[in-house]
Structures are given as C-alpha cells and as structure tokens.
Design a protein around this motif. Structure first.
Motif, mmCIF file in Angstrom:
data_model
loop_
_atom_site.group_PDB
_atom_site.id
_atom_site.type_symbol
_atom_site.label_atom_id
_atom_site.label_comp_id
_atom_site.label_asym_id
_atom_site.label_seq_id
_atom_site.Cartn_x
_atom_site.Cartn_y
_atom_site.Cartn_z
ATOM 1 N N UNK A 1 0.786 -1.229 0.000
ATOM 2 C CA UNK A 1 0.000 0.000 0.000
ATOM 3 C C UNK A 1 0.813 1.270 0.000
ATOM 4 N N UNK A 2 2.082 1.185 0.430
ATOM 5 C CA UNK A 2 2.916 2.383 0.501
ATOM 6 C C UNK A 2 3.258 2.956 -0.871
ATOM 7 N N UNK A 3 3.044 2.187 -1.928
ATOM 8 C CA UNK A 3 3.366 2.708 -3.266
ATOM 9 C C UNK A 3 2.481 3.904 -3.628
ATOM 10 N N UNK A 4 1.377 4.078 -2.906
ATOM 11 C CA UNK A 4 0.475 5.208 -3.157
ATOM 12 C C UNK A 4 0.800 6.433 -2.297
ATOM 13 N N UNK A 5 1.844 6.377 -1.484
ATOM 14 C CA UNK A 5 2.091 7.419 -0.475
ATOM 15 C C UNK A 5 2.138 8.827 -1.051
ATOM 16 N N UNK A 6 2.881 9.028 -2.132
ATOM 17 C CA UNK A 6 3.017 10.379 -2.688
ATOM 18 C C UNK A 6 1.712 10.863 -3.309
ATOM 19 N N UNK A 7 0.953 9.945 -3.891
ATOM 20 C CA UNK A 7 -0.364 10.297 -4.433
ATOM 21 C C UNK A 7 -1.300 10.678 -3.294
ATOM 22 N N UNK A 8 -1.271 9.900 -2.215
ATOM 23 C CA UNK A 8 -2.136 10.171 -1.063
ATOM 24 C C UNK A 8 -1.888 11.563 -0.506
ATOM 25 N N UNK A 9 -0.633 11.948 -0.382
ATOM 26 C CA UNK A 9 -0.312 13.279 0.160
ATOM 27 C C UNK A 9 -0.951 14.380 -0.676
ATOM 28 N N UNK A 10 -0.930 14.205 -1.996
ATOM 29 C CA UNK A 10 -1.519 15.228 -2.869
ATOM 30 C C UNK A 10 -3.048 15.213 -2.788
ATOM 31 N N UNK A 11 -3.624 14.034 -2.693
ATOM 32 C CA UNK A 11 -5.084 13.955 -2.571
ATOM 33 C C UNK A 11 -5.551 14.570 -1.253
ATOM 34 N N UNK A 12 -4.825 14.309 -0.180
ATOM 35 C CA UNK A 12 -5.170 14.906 1.106
ATOM 36 C C UNK A 12 -5.051 16.421 1.042
ATOM 37 N N UNK A 13 -4.035 16.903 0.339
ATOM 38 C CA UNK A 13 -3.871 18.346 0.177
ATOM 39 C C UNK A 13 -5.011 18.981 -0.586
ATOM 40 N N UNK A 14 -5.695 18.153 -1.407
ATOM 41 C CA UNK A 14 -6.843 18.642 -2.179
ATOM 42 C C UNK A 14 -8.157 18.448 -1.430
ATOM 43 N N UNK A 15 -8.066 18.022 -0.162
ATOM 44 C CA UNK A 15 -9.262 17.876 0.656
ATOM 45 C C UNK A 15 -9.978 16.543 0.519
ATOM 46 N N UNK A 16 -9.317 15.561 -0.099
ATOM 47 C CA UNK A 16 -9.930 14.251 -0.284
ATOM 48 C C UNK A 16 -9.491 13.288 0.826
ATOM 49 N N UNK A 17 -10.391 12.411 1.197
ATOM 50 C CA UNK A 17 -10.091 11.372 2.180
ATOM 51 C C UNK A 17 -9.588 10.142 1.430
ATOM 52 N N UNK A 18 -8.304 9.814 1.598
ATOM 53 C CA UNK A 18 -7.699 8.726 0.831
ATOM 54 C C UNK A 18 -7.309 7.564 1.741
ATOM 55 N N UNK A 19 -7.577 6.339 1.270
ATOM 56 C CA UNK A 19 -7.229 5.136 2.014
ATOM 57 C C UNK A 19 -6.578 4.132 1.070
ATOM 58 N N UNK A 20 -5.406 3.627 1.454
ATOM 59 C CA UNK A 20 -4.741 2.586 0.670
ATOM 60 C C UNK A 20 -5.069 1.219 1.266
ATOM 61 N N UNK A 21 -5.500 0.306 0.424
ATOM 62 C CA UNK A 21 -5.806 -1.065 0.851
ATOM 63 C C UNK A 21 -4.513 -1.872 0.876
ATOM 64 N N UNK A 22 -4.333 -2.665 1.937
ATOM 65 C CA UNK A 22 -3.218 -3.618 1.945
ATOM 66 C C UNK A 22 -3.728 -4.913 1.307
ATOM 67 N N UNK A 23 -3.509 -5.009 0.020
ATOM 68 C CA UNK A 23 -3.991 -6.129 -0.781
ATOM 69 C C UNK A 23 -3.264 -7.411 -0.366
ATOM 70 N N UNK A 24 -3.981 -8.460 0.027
ATOM 71 C CA UNK A 24 -3.307 -9.680 0.479
ATOM 72 C C UNK A 24 -2.595 -10.452 -0.629
ATOM 73 N N UNK A 25 -2.981 -10.244 -1.872
ATOM 74 C CA UNK A 25 -2.342 -10.894 -3.018
ATOM 75 C C UNK A 25 -2.336 -12.426 -2.882
#
Length: 255
Positions: free
Chosen positions: A45-69
């Motif tokens: 899920x950490x691969x989305x970290x930089x995207x999440x920071x930008x989405x949060x900055x835009x006022x969006x609630x972001x959640x990364x799923x830990x996909x069990x694969x």
C-alpha cells in the motif's frame, strides 16, 4: 476491427498527446470526497504514499488497501471492507493487477468512478492471460521467481523493468518491501466489469515494461475511458504522482 486497424486509429488521432485527455471519451463523474487505492503485484500500500499526500492536500479522504495478493476473491474482499467504511461517494483506483479488483469491487453503489493506472481491465469472465498473449511479452515477466507458491520480482528486473524511472536508491527500498503474491491469485477471473456502468479513467504508461502499452491502450479504448498517456515506467504513481493525483481528482469531480 483488428489490432492493426486499432493502432492505426490511435496514431491518426495522436493519442491526444502526452498527458492529453482524449476529448471524445471525457466523462463527468459525480463529486466524491473519498478515494480508495489498491496496489498490484510486487508492491504494497505504501506505493500510493506520494499520491495520497496530494489527494489529502486537495481535501480528499484517501485510504490505501493492503492487498493480500492471495486469491482474487480475498483481494476483492479486502477492498470491500475498506469501501464499507467510506461515508459517501468514493473513487476506486487500482494499479497494475489491481485493475481486476477495481473492475470486480467497483460495482459497489458507493463507487462513483474508477481509475486504472497501467492496470489490467478485463471484461467479465475474460481470460486476461490469453488477452495479454496477443501482445508482445513484457520484459518484466522473465524476472518473476517463485519460492514455492509465492512469487516476487528479482531486484534486477524490479529496477530495470518495473520501476525504471525511479531513482535507484528508492527503487531498491520499494523492491525490499514488495509483498509476494500467491500463484492462485493469477488464476482468478472477474465476474463483473464495473467499467461498463461507471465513469472510468485510465493512465497509460508509455514506457511500460511490465504491461505492454498497446494492451493498455486497447483496454482504455474498450472501456471508453478518459485516457491520459504518461511518459513513465509501470509505476507512474511513484515517478509522477502529481499526474496520477490530478487524474484521480478529475475522477472525483474536482476541476
């Protein structure tokens, strides 16, 4: 229309240019304040970290799923549990293999739009490996090694074919935290194709060595997605998070 004719049409249209949205496929999704992000193979899920920071900055609630694969069913269930926690309209985004999970779980009524980032996007019941075989075999495939039932990407293949435009030091860290996948995951087939009923967005990675770029273009075209082309490796969400965050914001109804 055969594949040659399809690629000819793309060339004639100029594929809307680098980072260009295809005008004829533009969608106007409902406004959403939640984003659920799903990772694919060779990642967590950490691969989305930089995207999440930008989405949060835009006022969006972001959640990364830990996909069990582990299996497709268990991966979908993990996403469904996160979707159940969302308090309203939600954008569901998936990278790479997670496109299959997005297509399956995206029928949830809370999901207002789908985002595919260099992702698989099979139709319901479609044999994705058979579809992929109609295109050149991507170089990353040769770098998969198995420890019993669990597969991972070698460091050499990870740096060269998976995250080729990520600085080497960071790519080595990403390789170290990759979540191995179970062989049984690859046998799963979707029973739903949420992109047939939900506004869809697709980011094609033009320098991709993990999923053939022309296969990505075919899937994006078939789903009538709002499509951008990013000059990036398979992990545009890491090498160009601003571009991917902007596409997700559009899917959330932000200008």
């Amino acid at each position: 229309m055969d594949r040659r004719d399809f690629l000819g049409l793309l060339a004639a249209a100029g594929a809307a240019g680098s980072l260009g949205v295809t005008p004829a496929l533009a969608a106007s999704p409902p406004t959403a304040r939640n984003v659920v992000l799903v990772h694919g193979l060779f990642a967590d899920g950490s691969c989305w970290s930089d995207v999440i920071a930008q989405l949060q900055g835009a006022g969006l609630n972001a959640t990364a799923v830990q996909n069990p694969l582990t299996t497709l069913e268990e991966s979908v269930a993990a996403v469904q549990r996160v979707l159940a926690r969302q308090d309203g309209p939600t954008v569901l985004a998936g990278h790479s293999f997670a496109g299959m999970i997005v297509s399956e779980a995206g029928i949830d009524p809370k999901v207002t739009a789908l985002v595919y980032v260099a992702a698989r996007a099979p139709d319901a019941g479609e044999d994705y490996p058979a579809l992929a075989k109609t295109y050149p075999t991507p170089p990353a495939s040769a770098g998969i090694v198995f420890d019993g039932e669990y597969g991972r990407l070698t460091q050499e293949a990870f740096l060269r074919d998976f995250a080729g435009d990520v600085p080497e030091a960071r790519a080595k860290v990403l390789h170290a935290v990759q979540e191995p996948f179970r062989k049984s995951l690859l046998a799963g087939k979707t029973t739903q194709a949420a992109w047939r009923s939900k506004p869809s967005f697709y980011a094609v990675s033009t320098e991709d060595r993990t999923i053939d770029p022309d296969l990505q273009r075919f899937m994006a075209k078939r789903m009538n997605a709002t499509t951008i082309e990013v000059k990036a490796s398979h992990v545009s969400l890491i090498s160009q998070p601003d571009v991917i965050a902007d596409l997700i914001r559009k899917a959330a109804g932000q200008a």
